[in-house]
Design a protein around this motif. Structure first.
Motif, PDB file in Angstrom:
ATOM      1  N   SER A 185       6.795   8.965   6.240  1.00 33.60           N
ATOM      2  CA  SER A 185       6.777   9.064   7.705  1.00 33.60           C
ATOM      3  C   SER A 185       5.809   8.054   8.313  1.00 33.60           C
ATOM      4  O   SER A 185       5.245   8.279   9.388  1.00 33.60           O
ATOM      5  CB  SER A 185       6.398  10.482   8.144  1.00 33.60           C
ATOM      6  OG  SER A 185       7.451  11.383   7.915  1.00 33.60           O
ATOM      7  N   ASP A 186       5.626   6.931   7.621  1.00 33.67           N
ATOM      8  CA  ASP A 186       4.603   5.965   8.028  1.00 33.67           C
ATOM      9  C   ASP A 186       5.155   4.554   8.116  1.00 33.67           C
ATOM     10  O   ASP A 186       6.223   4.239   7.591  1.00 33.67           O
ATOM     11  CB  ASP A 186       3.454   5.947   7.012  1.00 33.67           C
ATOM     12  CG  ASP A 186       2.829   7.304   6.766  1.00 33.67           C
ATOM     13  OD1 ASP A 186       2.833   8.125   7.712  1.00 33.67           O
ATOM     14  OD2 ASP A 186       2.358   7.543   5.646  1.00 33.67           O
ATOM     15  N   LEU A 187       4.339   3.692   8.735  1.00 35.62           N
ATOM     16  CA  LEU A 187       4.506   2.242   8.663  1.00 35.62           C
ATOM     17  C   LEU A 187       3.261   1.676   7.997  1.00 35.62           C
ATOM     18  O   LEU A 187       2.155   2.187   8.197  1.00 35.62           O
ATOM     19  CB  LEU A 187       4.687   1.615  10.046  1.00 35.62           C
ATOM     20  CG  LEU A 187       6.074   1.774  10.697  1.00 35.62           C
ATOM     21  CD1 LEU A 187       6.260   3.174  11.256  1.00 35.62           C
ATOM     22  CD2 LEU A 187       6.275   0.730  11.797  1.00 35.62           C
ATOM     23  N   GLY A 188       3.434   0.634   7.192  1.00 36.96           N
ATOM     24  CA  GLY A 188       2.296   0.079   6.481  1.00 36.96           C
ATOM     25  C   GLY A 188       2.616  -1.271   5.881  1.00 36.96           C
ATOM     26  O   GLY A 188       3.532  -1.977   6.323  1.00 36.96           O
ATOM     27  N   GLY A 209       2.468   7.926  11.022  1.00 37.85           N
ATOM     28  CA  GLY A 209       1.216   7.258  10.695  1.00 37.85           C
ATOM     29  C   GLY A 209       1.390   5.763  10.502  1.00 37.85           C
ATOM     30  O   GLY A 209       2.474   5.270  10.201  1.00 37.85           O
ATOM     31  N   PHE A 210       0.284   5.037  10.680  1.00 35.34           N
ATOM     32  CA  PHE A 210       0.273   3.603  10.354  1.00 35.34           C
ATOM     33  C   PHE A 210      -1.104   3.237   9.811  1.00 35.34           C
ATOM     34  O   PHE A 210      -2.120   3.829  10.178  1.00 35.34           O
ATOM     35  CB  PHE A 210       0.600   2.743  11.591  1.00 35.34           C
ATOM     36  CG  PHE A 210      -0.513   2.703  12.620  1.00 35.34           C
ATOM     37  CD1 PHE A 210      -1.504   1.724  12.569  1.00 35.34           C
ATOM     38  CD2 PHE A 210      -0.574   3.655  13.629  1.00 35.34           C
ATOM     39  CE1 PHE A 210      -2.532   1.709  13.507  1.00 35.34           C
ATOM     40  CE2 PHE A 210      -1.596   3.633  14.580  1.00 35.34           C
ATOM     41  CZ  PHE A 210      -2.574   2.660  14.517  1.00 35.34           C
ATOM     42  N   ASP A 211      -1.150   2.302   8.909  1.00 34.54           N
ATOM     43  CA  ASP A 211      -2.384   1.649   8.476  1.00 34.54           C
ATOM     44  C   ASP A 211      -1.996   0.466   7.607  1.00 34.54           C
ATOM     45  O   ASP A 211      -0.808   0.125   7.500  1.00 34.54           O
ATOM     46  CB  ASP A 211      -3.332   2.610   7.749  1.00 34.54           C
ATOM     47  CG  ASP A 211      -2.830   3.091   6.399  1.00 34.54           C
ATOM     48  OD1 ASP A 211      -1.721   2.677   5.969  1.00 34.54           O
ATOM     49  OD2 ASP A 211      -3.543   3.877   5.749  1.00 34.54           O
ATOM     50  N   LEU A 262       1.715  -2.861  13.727  1.00 35.84           N
ATOM     51  CA  LEU A 262       2.362  -1.697  13.111  1.00 35.84           C
ATOM     52  C   LEU A 262       2.481  -0.543  14.101  1.00 35.84           C
ATOM     53  O   LEU A 262       3.512   0.144  14.148  1.00 35.84           O
ATOM     54  CB  LEU A 262       1.569  -1.265  11.878  1.00 35.84           C
ATOM     55  CG  LEU A 262       1.659  -2.210  10.676  1.00 35.84           C
ATOM     56  CD1 LEU A 262       0.584  -1.860   9.655  1.00 35.84           C
ATOM     57  CD2 LEU A 262       3.048  -2.163  10.042  1.00 35.84           C
ATOM     58  N   ALA A 263       1.443  -0.314  14.897  1.00 36.33           N
ATOM     59  CA  ALA A 263       1.509   0.756  15.896  1.00 36.33           C
ATOM     60  C   ALA A 263       2.590   0.473  16.923  1.00 36.33           C
ATOM     61  O   ALA A 263       3.386   1.363  17.286  1.00 36.33           O
ATOM     62  CB  ALA A 263       0.149   0.906  16.585  1.00 36.33           C
ATOM     63  N   LEU A 310       5.051  -6.135   6.018  1.00 35.29           N
ATOM     64  CA  LEU A 310       4.954  -5.009   6.944  1.00 35.29           C
ATOM     65  C   LEU A 310       6.271  -4.256   6.907  1.00 35.29           C
ATOM     66  O   LEU A 310       7.339  -4.864   7.115  1.00 35.29           O
ATOM     67  CB  LEU A 310       4.661  -5.489   8.368  1.00 35.29           C
ATOM     68  CG  LEU A 310       3.209  -5.846   8.704  1.00 35.29           C
ATOM     69  CD1 LEU A 310       2.738  -7.088   7.929  1.00 35.29           C
ATOM     70  CD2 LEU A 310       3.045  -6.085  10.209  1.00 35.29           C
ATOM     71  N   VAL A 311       6.199  -2.945   6.642  1.00 33.42           N
ATOM     72  CA  VAL A 311       7.428  -2.176   6.456  1.00 33.42           C
ATOM     73  C   VAL A 311       7.399  -0.867   7.246  1.00 33.42           C
ATOM     74  O   VAL A 311       6.335  -0.346   7.596  1.00 33.42           O
ATOM     75  CB  VAL A 311       7.668  -1.856   4.963  1.00 33.42           C
ATOM     76  CG1 VAL A 311       7.809  -3.135   4.159  1.00 33.42           C
ATOM     77  CG2 VAL A 311       6.530  -1.003   4.401  1.00 33.42           C
ATOM     78  N   ASP A 312       8.597  -0.374   7.495  1.00 33.94           N
ATOM     79  CA  ASP A 312       8.812   0.902   8.186  1.00 33.94           C
ATOM     80  C   ASP A 312       9.509   1.864   7.235  1.00 33.94           C
ATOM     81  O   ASP A 312      10.621   1.592   6.774  1.00 33.94           O
ATOM     82  CB  ASP A 312       9.668   0.660   9.438  1.00 33.94           C
ATOM     83  CG  ASP A 312      10.250   1.951  10.012  1.00 33.94           C
ATOM     84  OD1 ASP A 312       9.654   3.027   9.784  1.00 33.94           O
ATOM     85  OD2 ASP A 312      11.285   1.864  10.698  1.00 33.94           O
ATOM     86  N   ARG A 313       8.843   2.982   6.939  1.00 27.66           N
ATOM     87  CA  ARG A 313       9.500   4.046   6.172  1.00 27.66           C
ATOM     88  C   ARG A 313       9.765   5.269   7.041  1.00 27.66           C
ATOM     89  O   ARG A 313      10.368   6.234   6.566  1.00 27.66           O
ATOM     90  CB  ARG A 313       8.629   4.460   4.972  1.00 27.66           C
ATOM     91  CG  ARG A 313       8.612   3.480   3.830  1.00 27.66           C
ATOM     92  CD  ARG A 313       7.914   4.076   2.617  1.00 27.66           C
ATOM     93  NE  ARG A 313       8.660   5.160   2.004  1.00 27.66           N
ATOM     94  CZ  ARG A 313       8.176   5.927   1.016  1.00 27.66           C
ATOM     95  NH1 ARG A 313       6.961   5.719   0.546  1.00 27.66           N
ATOM     96  NH2 ARG A 313       8.914   6.896   0.508  1.00 27.66           N
ATOM     97  N   ALA A 314       9.304   5.234   8.291  1.00 29.66           N
ATOM     98  CA  ALA A 314       9.399   6.420   9.145  1.00 29.66           C
ATOM     99  C   ALA A 314      10.760   6.555   9.797  1.00 29.66           C
ATOM    100  O   ALA A 314      11.291   7.661   9.939  1.00 29.66           O
ATOM    101  CB  ALA A 314       8.308   6.384  10.205  1.00 29.66           C
ATOM    102  N   PHE A 315      11.348   5.433  10.218  1.00 31.08           N
ATOM    103  CA  PHE A 315      12.613   5.462  10.965  1.00 31.08           C
ATOM    104  C   PHE A 315      13.688   4.778  10.119  1.00 31.08           C
ATOM    105  O   PHE A 315      14.215   3.730  10.470  1.00 31.08           O
ATOM    106  CB  PHE A 315      12.439   4.772  12.315  1.00 31.08           C
ATOM    107  CG  PHE A 315      11.393   5.407  13.184  1.00 31.08           C
ATOM    108  CD1 PHE A 315      11.688   6.517  13.954  1.00 31.08           C
ATOM    109  CD2 PHE A 315      10.096   4.906  13.205  1.00 31.08           C
ATOM    110  CE1 PHE A 315      10.715   7.116  14.743  1.00 31.08           C
ATOM    111  CE2 PHE A 315       9.124   5.495  13.989  1.00 31.08           C
ATOM    112  CZ  PHE A 315       9.427   6.609  14.763  1.00 31.08           C
ATOM    113  N   HIS A 316      13.976   5.394   8.986  1.00 36.00           N
ATOM    114  CA  HIS A 316      14.882   4.811   8.014  1.00 36.00           C
ATOM    115  C   HIS A 316      15.619   5.964   7.333  1.00 36.00           C
ATOM    116  O   HIS A 316      15.001   6.933   6.888  1.00 36.00           O
ATOM    117  CB  HIS A 316      14.071   4.006   7.000  1.00 36.00           C
ATOM    118  CG  HIS A 316      14.877   3.331   5.942  1.00 36.00           C
ATOM    119  ND1 HIS A 316      16.170   2.896   6.143  1.00 36.00           N
ATOM    120  CD2 HIS A 316      14.577   3.000   4.661  1.00 36.00           C
ATOM    121  CE1 HIS A 316      16.614   2.337   5.040  1.00 36.00           C
ATOM    122  NE2 HIS A 316      15.676   2.392   4.118  1.00 36.00           N
TER     123      HIS A 316
END
Length: 515
Positions: free
Chosen positions: A277-280, A268-270, A323-324, A286-292
């Protein structure tokens, strides 16, 4: 039932003598015809009003041409007895030739299906064809496609933005240099055709995204439900990452309903704080928690809103696009540092929230690319209280909700278009307090001069005049680009006449999106 088409899943398969009718002779139609000719197929192109240059080239490559009415099925098309019809995206499901083909059991493809089948013409050093990333949505497709390709390139991958962005996917597939990733912008039209695909080797992208969903192209699809179903095809058979917009429930539902490859993740992103499992966005970062690896308790920084604002990229919908794109790039192991490098070097295309000038405290903004209400809503959110230039060819879409929401907060509305009835009625009913001014000029060369004259009479220090028409341009202009160009020229003409203090910025100056 097994057919010959089931075996045609490689450039190296035997395509010789395959009887094909190609509908349309624009850039996409020619790419299809040229590809099939190279493969040895027996090709007839059927079109209404052939482009002279493409028509001249067809006999050179050994392709026949029917140039005439397609309001009924031409005898020449029937006599060709096609095994497959390949349609350019402009041909809707109800077109007579498409209906004839389907009613007679003739397979119908789009160019994306053909591109996937011959994707192994040029392969990577390990012998595999390029990965595909699919991008769709009502708005933001092109920007996100460009961003994704730039991020992949910054990460050391050979990436080609292609598809609906303007470079046919078949041209990218056949590029002798080859690519690691094809970043394919796909329209709802192309996805509708892709949804017809059958056979053993259906398109299976590495990652995919539907950025958002709102009313658009209803005259082509026939209903919002059909439009939504076409967009949902983007997620089918995705292998690694289905990226969706957490702020748009329709995109999440598409992912939930999609048949994907086992192990594919929903990302997900917003603009809010991201889950694991998102970016936000967290505190302007702007951060990435999905691919970490430690995504349960920390996040990876990509860039900041302050850095984006300095480059005219901080409008909410642009941040969402970033983000997308970052999610897609991260699914291909692009490092955060490369993503930041790509974003900070990125520039939006013309006619996308582009500041034309700032004169006497008034900012003139060209977002002619806002060709539907959803896109215009994003522009109005970035420039609250603007003087809004709106109207054109509405494509069967109801503008009432936009006017009642974002439109009601505008300082004034300047309405263009040959038929202004629906826009005027929407303001009268849903935003009666907003001053509405009609542009009654009918000649293309007069419309924007009158718009600028009227807007200048309303605008004061600190105001924004925003061209975000929420409609297509073809009733009065050659394209959205033509509409935006004429708007910018009219603004500069006024500046040149000395109407206002000369504090205008250069045309390519970044917009102040942080307002």
């Amino acid at each position: 039932m097994t057919t010959r088409l089931d075996s045609l899943t490689s450039w190296h398969a035997d395509w010789r003598g395959l009887r094909v009718v190609v509908l349309g002779l624009s850039v996409t139609g020619f790419s299809v015809a040229d590809t099939l000719a190279e493969l040895g197929a027996d090709v007839l192109v059927a079109t209404e009003g052939a482009d002279a240059e493409y028509a001249r080239l067809l006999p050179v490559i050994g392709v026949s041409l029917h140039d005439g009415s397609l309001q009924s099925v031409p005898e020449r098309v029937v006599a060709h007895a096609p095994e497959v019809v390949i349609a350019s995206p402009g041909f809707p499901p109800h077109h007579p030739v498409i209906r004839w083909a389907r009613e007679n059991g003739i397979t119908v493809w789009g160019d994306i299906e053909l591109g996937w089948r011959v994707r192994d013409k040029v392969v990577r050093p390990d012998g595999s064809p390029a990965d595909w990333v699919l991008i769709t949505g009502t708005n933001g497709k092109t920007t996100t496609t460009q961003l994704t390709a730039a991020m992949l390139a910054a990460g050391g991958l050979r990436a080609a933005p292609c598809g609906n962005i303007g470079v046919p996917v078949l041209d990218a597939v056949r590029d002798p240099g080859g690519f690691d990733v094809l970043v394919v912008e796909v329209s709802s039209h192309q996805l509708w055709y892709l949804g017809l695909a059958e056979g053993p080797d259906r398109l299976s992208p590495h990652a995919s995204v539907c950025l958002n969903l709102a009313d658009d192209h209803l005259e082509w699809h026939g209903s919002f439900e059909a439009y939504r179903d076409a967009k949902a095809v983007v997620y089918e058979n995705t292998r690694v990452a289905c990226v969706y917009n957490k702020s748009d429930a329709a995109t999440r539902e598409m992912v939930e309903e999609a048949e994907v490859v086992e192990g594919c993740r929903a990302i997900g992103f917003d603009l809010g704080v991201p889950g694991p499992s998102d970016l936000g966005v967290v505190d302007g970062i702007l951060v990435d928690r999905a691919f970490h690896e430690d995504r349960r308790s920390s996040a990876l920084e990509l860039t900041t809103v302050v850095e984006l604002a300095a480059r005219g990229l901080a409008a909410p919908h642009i941040v969402a696009n970033i983000l997308a794109a970052a999610a897609l790039a991260r699914s291909l192991d692009v490092e955060p540092a490369a993503i930041r490098e790509a974003v900070l070097a990125f520039r939006l295309d013309p006619h996308r929230i582009e500041v034309v000038a700032r004169v006497s405290g008034v900012t003139w903004v060209d977002d002619s690319k806002a060709t539907n209400p959803h896109a215009a809503a994003s522009s109005l959110a970035a420039f609250p209280g603007a003087i809004w230039v709106v109207g054109g060819l509405l494509k069967g879409v109801d503008i009432s909700e936009l006017v009642a929401g974002r439109g009601a907060a505008t300082k004034a509305a300047i309405v263009i278009g040959e038929d202004r009835t629906a826009v005027l009625a929407a303001f009268a009913r849903h935003a009666p307090a907003v001053p509405v001014i009609e542009v009654e000029a009918t000649q293309t060369e007069d419309v924007m001069a009158r718009v600028v004259e009227l807007a200048a009479g309303v605008a004061g220090d600190g105001d924004v005049v925003l061209l975000a028409p929420a409609a297509a341009s073809f009733d009065q202009f050659a394209s959205y680009a033509d509409r935006g160009r004429r708007f910018a020229e009219a603004v500069r003409e006024r500046i040149g006449r000395g109407d206002g203090d000369h504090d205008a910025e250069p045309p390519d100056a970044p917009a102040d999106e942080a307002r």
